[in-house]
Design a protein around this motif. Structure first.
Motif, PDB file in Angstrom:
ATOM      1  N   UNK A 139       0.848  -1.116   0.052  1.00 39.66           N
ATOM      2  CA  UNK A 139      -0.017   0.100  -0.236  1.00 39.66           C
ATOM      3  C   UNK A 139       0.639   1.040  -0.052  1.00 39.66           C
ATOM      4  N   UNK A 140       2.191   1.299  -0.540  1.00 41.46           N
ATOM      5  CA  UNK A 140       2.988   2.351  -0.624  1.00 41.46           C
ATOM      6  C   UNK A 140       3.489   2.747  -2.089  1.00 41.46           C
ATOM      7  N   UNK A 141       3.902   3.828  -2.215  1.00 36.27           N
ATOM      8  CA  UNK A 141       4.437   4.072  -3.482  1.00 36.27           C
ATOM      9  C   UNK A 141       6.236   4.295  -3.368  1.00 36.27           C
ATOM     10  N   UNK A 142       6.867   3.903  -4.141  1.00 34.26           N
ATOM     11  CA  UNK A 142       8.327   3.904  -4.009  1.00 34.26           C
ATOM     12  C   UNK A 142       8.750   4.761  -5.425  1.00 34.26           C
ATOM     13  N   UNK A 143       9.649   5.748  -5.291  1.00 31.71           N
ATOM     14  CA  UNK A 143      10.346   6.522  -6.256  1.00 31.71           C
ATOM     15  C   UNK A 143      11.837   6.056  -6.501  1.00 31.71           C
ATOM     16  N   UNK A 144      11.948   5.751  -7.777  1.00 36.02           N
ATOM     17  CA  UNK A 144      13.258   5.566  -8.145  1.00 36.02           C
ATOM     18  C   UNK A 144      14.135   6.566  -9.212  1.00 36.02           C
ATOM     19  N   UNK A 145      15.008   7.175  -8.938  1.00 34.88           N
ATOM     20  CA  UNK A 145      16.046   8.151  -9.642  1.00 34.88           C
ATOM     21  C   UNK A 145      17.294   7.300 -10.238  1.00 34.88           C
TER      22      UNK A 145
END
Length: 219
Positions: A139-145
């Motif tokens: 139930x989460x959102x992960x950002x990738x750079x």
């Protein structure tokens, strides 16, 4: 005569004691009844359990597709020099950062494997970047750079580069593929996320324009 019959005592009732064989047969019959009853109750409970598990597997525990998005692509280092002598040549350096996000709507985490992002210029591979393994919590959102250093020697090897630089625009593509795995109880699913973006680099403005992206998720 009637009085004599009325005064005659009744014969005693004889009770035949059960033999050992009869006792054993009765106990065996009772035991079988109990076993059958327990078996029926167990079968009903197992059937109800299977029904509940099936319902949960197609509702609460159903593995859902993660939602992938390419939020932004930035040029953090960009320089182009057009050298005229002795022959027209292009000297270029370029670094871009791809910002992506993965939203997980499942009740379990998604484990991300080793991933790659590749940059293409007119069909030529000009950069590769490795994305390390990670985790997207439930139930989460992960950002990738992802920081990508474009290989200048491969870029200048294209016969189209000089013409694009003179016109002031370069069209490039990025392609990312991210494998993952999600496990909910006994349900295990492998997922593959693909992101393909096409962009125009405005040389005079040193920025990216007209970016369009497509995203595919395969379970």
């Amino acid at each position: 005569m009637a009085e004599t019959d009325q005064g005659r005592p009744l014969a005693p009732v004889r009770v035949h004691p059960r033999s050992d064989d009869e006792e054993k047969a009765l106990k065996t019959m009772n035991r079988r009844r109990k076993i059958k009853l327990c078996g029926c109750v167990t079968a009903i409970l197992l059937l109800l359990l299977v029904i509940v598990i099936v319902i949960l597997a197609f509702t609460v525990f159903k593995v859902k597709d993660p939602k992938v998005t390419t939020n932004e692509i930035q040029l953090t280092n960009f320089g182009v020099n057009l050298v005229q002598i002795p022959t027209p040549q292009v000297k270029i350096n370029m670094t871009m950062v791809v910002n992506m996000s993965i939203k997980n709507d499942n009740i379990a985490s998604i484990k991300l494997g080793n991933s790659t992002t590749t940059v293409y210029y007119r069909g030529i591979t000009v950069a590769d970047a490795v994305i390390p393994p990670g985790l997207v919590k439930a139930k989460k959102t992960t950002r990738l750079n992802v920081t990508i250093e474009v290989m200048a020697d491969r870029l200048v090897s294209s016969p189209n580069l000089l013409g694009d630089v003179v016109q002031g625009e370069m069209v490039m593509n990025t392609y990312s593929i991210i494998p993952g795995r999600v496990k909910i109880l006994f349900i295990k699913k492998h997922v593959e996320m693909k992101m393909n973006c096409t962009m125009t680099i405005n040389i005079s403005k040193r920025g990216i324009e007209n970016m369009t992206c497509t995203h595919k998720v395969k379970l």
